[in-house]
Every structure is written in structure tokens, then in C-alpha cells.
Design a protein around this motif. Structure first.
Motif, PDB file in Angstrom:
ATOM      1  N   MET A 272      42.952  83.402  26.731  1.00  0.00           N
ATOM      2  CA  MET A 272      43.217  82.173  26.017  1.00  0.00           C
ATOM      3  C   MET A 272      41.979  81.404  26.534  1.00  0.00           C
ATOM      4  N   ALA A 273      42.011  80.998  27.624  1.00  0.00           N
ATOM      5  CA  ALA A 273      41.104  80.198  28.359  1.00  0.00           C
ATOM      6  C   ALA A 273      39.824  80.550  27.958  1.00  0.00           C
ATOM      7  N   LYS A 274      39.396  81.874  27.977  1.00  0.00           N
ATOM      8  CA  LYS A 274      38.158  82.167  27.723  1.00  0.00           C
ATOM      9  C   LYS A 274      37.549  82.041  26.257  1.00  0.00           C
ATOM     10  N   GLN A 275      38.663  81.890  25.321  1.00  0.00           N
ATOM     11  CA  GLN A 275      38.506  81.885  23.989  1.00  0.00           C
ATOM     12  C   GLN A 275      38.176  80.305  23.454  1.00  0.00           C
ATOM     13  N   LEU A 276      38.681  79.388  23.999  1.00  0.00           N
ATOM     14  CA  LEU A 276      38.708  78.082  23.790  1.00  0.00           C
ATOM     15  C   LEU A 276      37.461  77.496  23.872  1.00  0.00           C
ATOM     16  N   ALA A 277      37.056  76.333  23.146  1.00  0.00           N
ATOM     17  CA  ALA A 277      35.866  75.573  23.385  1.00  0.00           C
ATOM     18  C   ALA A 277      36.094  75.060  24.865  1.00  0.00           C
ATOM     19  N   GLU A 278      34.630  74.477  25.339  1.00  0.00           N
ATOM     20  CA  GLU A 278      34.758  73.878  26.588  1.00  0.00           C
ATOM     21  C   GLU A 278      35.680  72.610  26.677  1.00  0.00           C
ATOM     22  N   GLY A 279      36.456  72.411  27.723  1.00  0.00           N
ATOM     23  CA  GLY A 279      37.171  71.527  27.980  1.00  0.00           C
ATOM     24  C   GLY A 279      38.414  71.353  27.098  1.00  0.00           C
ATOM     25  N   ARG A 280      38.664  72.256  26.229  1.00  0.00           N
ATOM     26  CA  ARG A 280      40.112  72.557  25.609  1.00  0.00           C
ATOM     27  C   ARG A 280      41.065  73.162  26.462  1.00  0.00           C
ATOM     28  N   THR A 281      42.287  72.816  26.222  1.00  0.00           N
ATOM     29  CA  THR A 281      43.303  73.301  27.210  1.00  0.00           C
ATOM     30  C   THR A 281      44.709  73.578  25.989  1.00  0.00           C
ATOM     31  N   VAL A 282      45.393  74.456  26.532  1.00  0.00           N
ATOM     32  CA  VAL A 282      46.640  74.686  25.531  1.00  0.00           C
ATOM     33  C   VAL A 282      47.902  73.749  26.257  1.00  0.00           C
ATOM     34  N   THR A 283      48.424  72.966  25.317  1.00  0.00           N
ATOM     35  CA  THR A 283      49.287  71.901  25.945  1.00  0.00           C
ATOM     36  C   THR A 283      50.855  72.093  25.446  1.00  0.00           C
ATOM     37  N   GLY A 284      50.903  73.209  24.447  1.00  0.00           N
ATOM     38  CA  GLY A 284      52.283  73.725  23.859  1.00  0.00           C
ATOM     39  C   GLY A 284      52.186  75.077  23.290  1.00  0.00           C
ATOM     40  N   CYS A 285      53.314  75.907  23.643  1.00  0.00           N
ATOM     41  CA  CYS A 285      53.573  77.063  23.086  1.00  0.00           C
ATOM     42  C   CYS A 285      55.004  77.385  22.502  1.00  0.00           C
ATOM     43  N   ARG A 286      55.232  78.045  21.602  1.00  0.00           N
ATOM     44  CA  ARG A 286      56.577  78.527  21.082  1.00  0.00           C
ATOM     45  C   ARG A 286      56.520  79.726  20.068  1.00  0.00           C
ATOM     46  N   LEU A 287      57.639  80.157  20.237  1.00  0.00           N
ATOM     47  CA  LEU A 287      58.009  81.428  19.498  1.00  0.00           C
ATOM     48  C   LEU A 287      58.122  81.132  18.006  1.00  0.00           C
ATOM     49  N   LEU A 288      57.394  81.685  17.321  1.00  0.00           N
ATOM     50  CA  LEU A 288      57.639  81.473  15.785  1.00  0.00           C
ATOM     51  C   LEU A 288      58.616  82.470  15.170  1.00  0.00           C
ATOM     52  N   SER A 289      59.377  82.200  14.329  1.00  0.00           N
ATOM     53  CA  SER A 289      60.411  83.024  13.573  1.00  0.00           C
ATOM     54  C   SER A 289      59.706  83.868  12.597  1.00  0.00           C
ATOM     55  N   GLY A 290      60.311  84.826  12.244  1.00  0.00           N
ATOM     56  CA  GLY A 290      60.257  85.705  10.722  1.00  0.00           C
ATOM     57  C   GLY A 290      59.226  86.790  10.968  1.00  0.00           C
ATOM     58  N   GLY A 291      58.770  86.968  12.307  1.00  0.00           N
ATOM     59  CA  GLY A 291      58.021  88.251  12.640  1.00  0.00           C
ATOM     60  C   GLY A 291      58.825  89.463  12.782  1.00  0.00           C
ATOM     61  N   TRP A 292      58.437  90.713  11.993  1.00  0.00           N
ATOM     62  CA  TRP A 292      59.254  92.019  12.295  1.00  0.00           C
ATOM     63  C   TRP A 292      58.291  92.790  13.062  1.00  0.00           C
ATOM     64  N   SER A 293      56.942  93.055  12.506  1.00  0.00           N
ATOM     65  CA  SER A 293      56.176  93.894  13.354  1.00  0.00           C
ATOM     66  C   SER A 293      55.687  93.387  14.492  1.00  0.00           C
ATOM     67  N   SER A 294      55.437  92.105  14.815  1.00  0.00           N
ATOM     68  CA  SER A 294      54.773  91.634  15.816  1.00  0.00           C
ATOM     69  C   SER A 294      55.532  90.215  16.366  1.00  0.00           C
ATOM     70  N   GLN A 295      55.092  89.871  17.727  1.00  0.00           N
ATOM     71  CA  GLN A 295      55.536  88.656  18.112  1.00  0.00           C
ATOM     72  C   GLN A 295      54.603  87.527  17.779  1.00  0.00           C
ATOM     73  N   LEU A 296      55.102  86.308  17.236  1.00  0.00           N
ATOM     74  CA  LEU A 296      54.161  85.306  16.876  1.00  0.00           C
ATOM     75  C   LEU A 296      54.398  84.226  17.804  1.00  0.00           C
ATOM     76  N   ARG A 297      53.490  83.423  18.388  1.00  0.00           N
ATOM     77  CA  ARG A 297      53.413  82.406  19.277  1.00  0.00           C
ATOM     78  C   ARG A 297      52.614  81.162  18.538  1.00  0.00           C
ATOM     79  N   GLY A 298      53.402  80.141  18.237  1.00  0.00           N
ATOM     80  CA  GLY A 298      52.191  78.933  18.047  1.00  0.00           C
ATOM     81  C   GLY A 298      51.729  78.107  19.132  1.00  0.00           C
ATOM     82  N   LEU A 299      50.703  77.911  19.130  1.00  0.00           N
ATOM     83  CA  LEU A 299      49.852  77.220  20.247  1.00  0.00           C
ATOM     84  C   LEU A 299      49.360  75.903  19.873  1.00  0.00           C
ATOM     85  N   THR A 300      49.489  74.830  20.787  1.00  0.00           N
ATOM     86  CA  THR A 300      48.852  73.362  20.377  1.00  0.00           C
ATOM     87  C   THR A 300      48.099  73.338  21.306  1.00  0.00           C
TER      88      THR A 300
END
Length: 297
Positions: free
Chosen positions: A1-29
């Protein structure tokens, strides 16, 4: 994640999202309020096939980005072979809206299903410069594990033939209410997102109509599944097969759910539908197959 974000940007929140069956989904802020979704294949079957699935989804997301009438997420990054992540993953922008699988009054539900049909018509109008892979059938007469009985045997016999001729279209291939986001309510209800493009392929429009129809039959009742073709055509969809040929595509999809239709009850509960017990989808599938044989057989 850190390598893909624009310079200076950081992840401040992460939570699992419901409804996925084939994959695990995370919402990132991110620290600037931007929201992303990280889709990861953790189940052994999907992890094994992830290089092809996620590479294909990344190319489709890039194809649809900014295309008028198709609200698709934008690609941020993909790690299809888990070189940098614990699991094969795809990072994309987050679209507004929520999945709607609730039961409303008939008029409100009908409005939502009409929007679902209209969006599918727009997807089928896409003409890519490079055609995606040909569709893959998800069952065959030899693989159908249906209950004993003449109706099921008759249904399996319908797909015991060469596929009917068809005009190729751009298919989502896994188009159903769980992969469509909505915003607004009443007359302001709108489709705000179409997600999960790992199975995008080239084939008959009947197959996408069939897949969405099966999902609607299991979720809202056999009559709604049967009626989806009429909704699709009322929104401008055309070129569907008739009679036995259309029945072939409907049953090619529906029979893939037997005998495991009950597995859908879990993701539905995560999305707020607590009424269908595991037995309900199986009962609805049987009733739906019977209606299809009566209508198109």
C-alpha cells in the motif's frame, strides 16, 4: 500500500466490508479523506486462479474507467501473484453507494430492478478494441448435481446439446444485485457502481440476463427471475434468443447453483437480509426451474 500511494499520503483507517463471497474486501481511508478498496483472494480456489482473475479484472477496470454510463472503479494497483501482499490483491477507488438486496414494496422494488436492467443494457453496448476471452460455462449435464426427479432430468437434458448460435457481446458475466451499488431513494434512486469484473468475457447477452435472473429468483422469488428478460428488453436490450435456445442459457446458469443454492443465504445475511434460511434458495431454485420449463420448454 505504502508504495502505491502518492507521496505524503497515509492510510488512517481500515475496515472489512461485508458482502464479498469470492474475496475479502477492505475499505481504506487515506489522511486526505479519499477512500479505496483492497480486494484480496484468500480462499484456496480463488488464490490459485488469482493471476488470471485479477489481471483480467485490472484490464477491464482500466477499459471502463471514465466510460459514460458505466460507473466502474478506477484502478490504483494490482498484485495478482502476491509478490508484495499476503494474498493476491487489487487496489481500486471506492465508489459511492451501497448494495441493495432488501425487499421493498412492489413499486419500489420494480424501480430498482428496472435500473438494474438498464445498466446491463449499457454494459452490453461496450465494444472493446480487443475482445475479452470467450465465456466459460459454469456447469454441464455431467456436472449437474440436482435432486432426483423428472423435472431435474428434463432440465439437464436441455443443456445436453451444443450451445445455440449467438451474437457475441461484452459480458460482465457475474452481474447480479450483489455487484451493483445504488445511491438515493424513491425517484432519486440511481446505480452508482458496478463492481467485480474478474469474469468479464465475450458471449451471448442471454447469459448475463440468465445469471441476473437466477439471482433475482433466489433473492426475491421465482416470478422476479422469470420477469427480468422483459425488464431488460423494455430498457432497450435486444438480440436475446427465443424459445428453447433462450431456455438453454437460462438453465446453463440456474443448474450451476444446484445443490448449493443455500450458500447464498450467508452473504445475504451480511447485507441485512435475515429472512431467507438456507432452505429458501433451494426451494426457490426448484420453483424457478419449473417456471422456465413451462415458459420456454
Amino acid at each position: 500500500m505504502a508504495k502505491q500511494l502518492a507521496e505524503g499520503r497515509t492510510v488512517t483507517g481500515c475496515r472489512l466490508l461485508s458482502g464479498g463471497w469470492s474475496s475479502q474486501l477492505r475499505g481504506l481511508t487515506l489522511d486526505d479523506g479519499e477512500e479505496l478498496v483492497l480486494r484480496s483472494f484468500v480462499k484456496p480456489f480463488f488464490r490459485r486462479h488469482a493471476p488470471g482473475l485479477l489481471s483480467r479484472e485490472a484490464s477491464v477496470v482500466a477499459l471502463l474507467a471514465g466510460r459514460e454510463g458505466i460507473p466502474a472503479p478506477a484502478l490504483v494497483a494490482v498484485d495478482a501473484t502476491a509478490q508484495h501482499c499476503d494474498h493476491p490483491s487489487l487496489l481500486m477507488t471506492r465508489l459511492p453507494g451501497v448494495v441493495r438486496v432488501d425487499e421493498e414494496d412492489p413499486e419500489a422494488l420494480g424501480r430498482r430492478l428496472d435500473l438494474l436492467a438498464a445498466q446491463l443494457v449499457r454494459i452490453h453496448a461496450v465494444v472493446p478494441e480487443e475482445l475479452p476471452r470467450a465465456y466459460q460455462a459454469w456447469t454441464s449435464p455431467e456436472r449437474v448435481l440436482a435432486p432426483a426427479g423428472g423435472m431435474w432430468e428434463r432440465a439437464a437434458d436441455v443443456i445436453r446439446r451444443d450451445p445455440p448460435p449467438y451474437r457475441g457481446r461484452f459480458l460482465h458475466r457475474d452481474y447480479h444485485p450483489g455487484n451493483v451499488l445504488f445511491t438515493g431513494a424513491g425517484d432519486g434512486l440511481r446505480v452508482s457502481g458496478v463492481v467485480d469484473s474478474v469474469d468479464t468475457s465475450w458471449g451471448p447477452a442471454d447469459l448475463d440476463v440468465a445469471h441476473c435472473s437466477t439471482a433475482l429468483a433466489l433473492l426475491h422469488g421465482p416470478a422476479q427471475g422469470l420477469a427480468f428478460r422483459a425488464r431488460y428488453e423494455a430498457q432497450g436490450g435486444h438480440g436475446l434468443a427465443v424459445g428453447p435456445d433462450h431456455l438453454y442459457w437460462r438453465l446453463l446458469d440456474a443448474l450451476a447453483y444446484s445443490p448449493d443454492a443455500g450458500k447464498l443465504a450467508g452473504p445475504w445475511r451480511e447485507l441485512g437480509r435475515t429472512d431467507p434460511t438456507p432452505d429458501v434458495p433451494a426451494e426457490r431454485l426448484e420453483a424457478y426451474v419449473r417456471l422456465l420449463l413451462e415458459r420456454y420448454g
